[in-house]
Write an enzyme that holds these catalytic residues in place. Structure first.
Site, PDB file in Angstrom:
ATOM      1  N   GLY A  24     141.135  25.477  47.254  1.00 49.07           N
ATOM      2  CA  GLY A  24     142.352  24.799  46.828  1.00 49.07           C
ATOM      3  C   GLY A  24     143.132  24.284  48.008  1.00 49.07           C
ATOM      4  O   GLY A  24     142.989  24.756  49.143  1.00 49.07           O
ATOM      5  N   LYS A  78     145.803  32.386  50.719  1.00 48.88           N
ATOM      6  CA  LYS A  78     146.500  31.144  51.024  1.00 48.88           C
ATOM      7  C   LYS A  78     147.013  31.201  52.460  1.00 48.88           C
ATOM      8  O   LYS A  78     147.770  32.102  52.822  1.00 48.88           O
ATOM      9  CB  LYS A  78     147.661  30.915  50.065  1.00 48.88           C
ATOM     10  CG  LYS A  78     148.380  29.597  50.316  1.00 48.88           C
ATOM     11  CD  LYS A  78     149.382  29.273  49.238  1.00 48.88           C
ATOM     12  CE  LYS A  78     150.001  27.917  49.470  1.00 48.88           C
ATOM     13  NZ  LYS A  78     150.962  27.533  48.430  1.00 48.88           N
ATOM     14  N   ASP A 100     157.723  23.566  42.252  1.00 49.98           N
ATOM     15  CA  ASP A 100     156.505  22.752  42.340  1.00 49.98           C
ATOM     16  C   ASP A 100     155.603  23.044  41.143  1.00 49.98           C
ATOM     17  O   ASP A 100     154.411  23.362  41.290  1.00 49.98           O
ATOM     18  CB  ASP A 100     155.769  23.022  43.651  1.00 49.98           C
ATOM     19  CG  ASP A 100     154.744  21.936  43.970  1.00 49.98           C
ATOM     20  OD1 ASP A 100     154.808  20.867  43.340  1.00 49.98           O
ATOM     21  OD2 ASP A 100     153.877  22.169  44.826  1.00 49.98           O
TER      22      ASP A 100
END
Length: 807
Positions: free
Chosen positions: A521, A542, A635
């Site tokens: 991602g 992440k 977001d």
């Protein structure tokens, strides 16, 4: 090694010391546990300490289970009560309990085990893992392990509405009887059958509406009866909005204060505000003249008011007080009924007086003499009100108002023989005398004889068990700290990680991701890599782009996010902070993002799409309204809604978006625009204050994308390259298809995703589109909250699915 220098070990010893010397504040009540009236400290407290729930004294040996303000601190006898479970049936001060039974029922029982009040939330199949908790909003909630609320005090208010609590058609506010009598009174704030919010006097003998002024039409009052949702709410900043178009701002709108809207025992509705350490002040009230409130002085009497002296009552000419201590009993006539005798009568005028309602009839185009003759000929007429050639003969003298500011007057019908003895009253001011009887519940209890030897044995066993628990905790802390140091996991500058998840080293994550080789991602905040941890769990790591955030700030925000726990939020398993490296470790989601599934050949069917809409709404509602901190996502988009093995949605990438204390929007600040073009609310572009409504807007675009399959970029393939006009084009296209006059089945077929095969529910799609279009309103105040979105979607899901189309 000097074990006492280890920070973790010091923390453990301090916890042990605190445990052994003090009793902690109780935050939850679990199944099988109780709160007892015999223990004054047996209470539930909200996380911020502003509210307490427990047994509140309402008289001698009489208690109600209640919620009250405790911050600033107050004594148990003068706290501001906001809710009561059993206001009309107090329990005894001995042996009464509130218990959360193992089947999930919350019950309040008397000393003789009589059930006084219950929630009826029990499960016949056994334990449902219920938990009772008092939220920072003052809402007492009963929820299960999935955080679904099965009961909440906000759904059954008494006389008070707290900020964010909804007043609905099924939840009226009812006043107390008096200042010291908490039982149900005579005044009610409710939604009437015409969908208007009204104040009602519901007395023992008569009932009448007095707000808004009953002689005015809804248009004259500015109300709108066309919205049948019947819901009203006061927000934390002093803005009240109602579905009938009633809106007002408190005098201190926007201030960071405690607030409450209360139907007071005197019949007025007031909003009270209080800053830290100060007294309650009235910041809004419905009636400026308290004498226009019905039922104050009883029949045959009139209310008078002076701003300094207050409100008082006087009897009409020819009448005297019924009860010297209670004006609500009104006044009685000094003469016999006119219908029982043939006594001659005359009319005596009292200027500046008015009695509302209870007319024998309405007679227009009458002169004063014609009106007088009409009343004198009717034996049951007690007087007339004459104004603008309109005659109103009175059957009862109720809701009297006597003031120099009242236009017109009343002509009272009195016996002609004693006319000189009936004095015209003077306007005097004396405090109203209202009785405040305490509720006395005299009971006797047979005390069981207990053996002294058994008592000593129980104390000894309890002491031994407590010492064993302390020793075990100390040994565990010591061994854990020693193992951490020997294993090399301790690095200079590291701090103890937030509770519930782990702090990783950068080398560990580099190895787990195989040097960050498998990217799964990519987003604005950083890239995401697949990893296999040392315990064989598959994770998503992440790697944040920005590395300029301070360590303390990063740890504080990670700690908040790590403690979030909701089935529709991605689980954070840990973090890493070394130098400029900032990494977050999440659970791995088998089916990837919603964006990938919308653009893949294997499309999501209708059932999955609707569940994704509901689940993601639940996750955002939790972030906005149920967290201890206020988390804005900033977001929301299909790329940040991930799907697990059974397509259960989980909102992701909310970790470091924007975490705010619950101190109001005035203190919020954003150093830069956040989000993805095409999903961003207009507030970002026009530099307006940022609230949770920016997430609502983005969620609305996601809903439209779920239904239509079109992204804000105008194509079927979902991409990251949106533009600020993409959302406007998408919403305009949907609104154009949903134009007035076009059958629902037609416009739904036009907008629904052409790849959506199989059966889909027309009614649910209509609901999704309606909710989505409301979420993307330009005016943020017109958008619903995420909690309201969840309620609307769940309401549509509970209805019968009988309208389907087979494509």
């Amino acid at each position: 090694m000097n074990a006492m220098k280890n920070p973790l070990l010091l923390l453990c010893f301090s916890l042990v010391l605190s445990f052994s010397l003090t009793s902690s504040v109780r935050l939850t009540l679990r199944e099988g546990s109780s709160l007892s009236v015999d223990k004054p400290d047996d209470t539930l407290t909200s996380e911020d300490g502003a509210f307490t729930a427990g047994f509140y004294p309402v008289g001698e040996n009489a208690y109600c289970f209640a919620i009250w303000f405790t911050k600033p601190s107050c004594s148990i006898h003068n706290c501001t009560v906001v809710w009561m479970a059993n206001r009309d049936q107090p329990v005894n001060g001995r042996s009464s309990k509130l218990s959360l039974r193992k089947n999930g029922d919350l019950v309040l029982v008397e000393a003789d085990r009589t059930v006084v009040w219950a929630t009826s939330t029990g499960s016949s199949s056994g334990s449902s893992m219920k938990l009772l908790q008092l939220l920072d909003t003052g809402n007492l909630v009963l929820r299960d392990k999935q955080h679904d609320i099965s009961w909440q005090s906000f759904d059954s208010p008494t006389n008070t509405l707290l900020p964010l609590q909804k007043l609905t058609g099924n939840t009226p506010l009812v006043s107390s009887r008096s200042k010291n009598n908490f039982s149900s009174g005579y005044y009610r704030l409710y939604f009437d059958n015409d969908n208007l919010l009204r104040l009602l006097f519901d007395g023992p003998k008569v009932t009448s509406v007095y707000w808004p002024d009953p002689w005015l039409s809804s248009l004259d009052t500015g109300r709108a009866p066309y919205n049948d949702s019947r819901v009203a709410m006061l927000d934390p900043y002093g803005n009240f909005t109602s579905s009938d178009n009633l809106k007002f701002l408190t005098s201190d709108y926007g201030a960071k204060v405690q607030r409450r809207l209360t139907v007071d025992y005197d019949g007025n509705v007031r909003v009270y505000s209080r800053s830290e350490g100060e007294e309650w002040l009235v910041s809004w009230q419905a009636k400026s003249d308290p004498c226009t409130i019905h039922g104050i002085c009883g029949n045959n009497s009139m209310c008078t008011y002076h701003p300094r002296e207050g409100r008082s009552c006087i009897c009409a000419p020819g009448y005297e007080r019924e009860n010297l201590f209670d004006w609500t009993r009104g006044c009685k006539a000094k003469f016999n009924s006119f219908c029982d005798s043939k006594v001659e009568t005359e009319l005596v005028e009292l200027p500046h007086a008015d009695f509302y309602g209870y007319d024998i009839g309405y007679f227009p185009s009458y002169t004063l003499e014609m009106c007088k003759k009409l009343c004198l000929d009717l034996c049951n007429c007690l007087g007339i009100q004459f104004k603008d050639y309109k005659c109103f003969p009175k059957l009862l003298l109720l809701n009297g108002h006597y003031s120099p500011g009242v236009a017109g007057g009343i002509h009272f019908k009195l016996p002609k023989s004693n006319l000189s003895s009936y004095k015209i009253p003077r306007i005097e001011y004396a405090a109203l005398q209202c009785p405040a009887n305490e509720i006395l519940l005299p009971r006797t209890y047979v005390k069981r004889k207990e053996s002294l030897a058994i008592k000593i044995l129980l104390i000894f066993v309890g002491a031994i068990a407590g010492m064993e628990a302390i020793v075990v905790l100390m040994v565990w802390c010591f061994l854990y700290a020693t193992r951490r140091e020997k294993g090399g996991a301790h690095i200079d500058g590291y701090h103890a990680g937030p509770t519930g998840f782990r702090r990783f080293t950068y080398d560990e994550l580099k190895k787990a991701t195989r040097n960050f080789s498998e990217e799964i991602g990519r987003g604005n905040g950083g890239n995401v890599y697949k990893a296999v941890l040392s315990d064989c769990r598959v994770a998503a790591v992440k790697r944040l782009h920005e590395a300029n955030q301070g360590e303390n700030e990063f740890l504080a925000e990670v700690s908040t996010i790590g403690n979030l726990n909701h089935m529709n939020l991605i689980d954070m398993w840990g973090y890493c902070i070394e130098g400029k490296h900032r990494l977050l470790i999440y659970e791995f989601m088998e089916h990837g993002s919603l964006a990938e599934n919308l653009s893949s050949p294997t499309e999501l069917d209708w059932s999955k799409r609707f569940e994704i809409a509901v689940g993601s709404a639940r996750g955002l509602a939790y972030l906005h309204e149920e967290c201890l901190e206020w988390v804005l996502h900033c977001d929301v988009k299909p790329q940040n809604i991930l799907l697990d093995s059974v397509y259960q949605p989980k909102v992701a990438d909310f970790g470091l978006s924007k975490i705010l204390k619950r101190e109001g929007l005035k203190n919020s600040s954003f150093s830069r625009i956040r989000g993805t073009r095409g999903y961003m609310a207009p507030e970002w572009v026009y530099n307006m204050p940022i609230t949770s409504k920016v997430d609502v807007y983005s969620y609305g675009i996601v809903l439209l994308e779920l239904v239509t399959g079109w992204s804000p970029t105008g194509g079927l393939a979902n991409t990251e390259s949106g533009d600020e006009n993409g959302s406007k084009r998408l919403t305009s296209w949907v609104r154009e298809r949903k134009r007035t006059g076009v059958p629902m089945e037609t416009w739904i077929k036009e907008i629904v995703d052409p790849r959506l095969t199989g059966e889909y529910d027309i009614r649910k799609i209509e609901v999704l589109v309606a909710v989505a279009l409301q979420c993307v309103e330009e005016d943020r105040d017109a958008r619903p909250t995420m909690n309201q979105v969840v309620e609307k979607l769940l309401r549509s899901g509970d209805e019968d699915e009988d309208e389907t189309i087979l494509v």
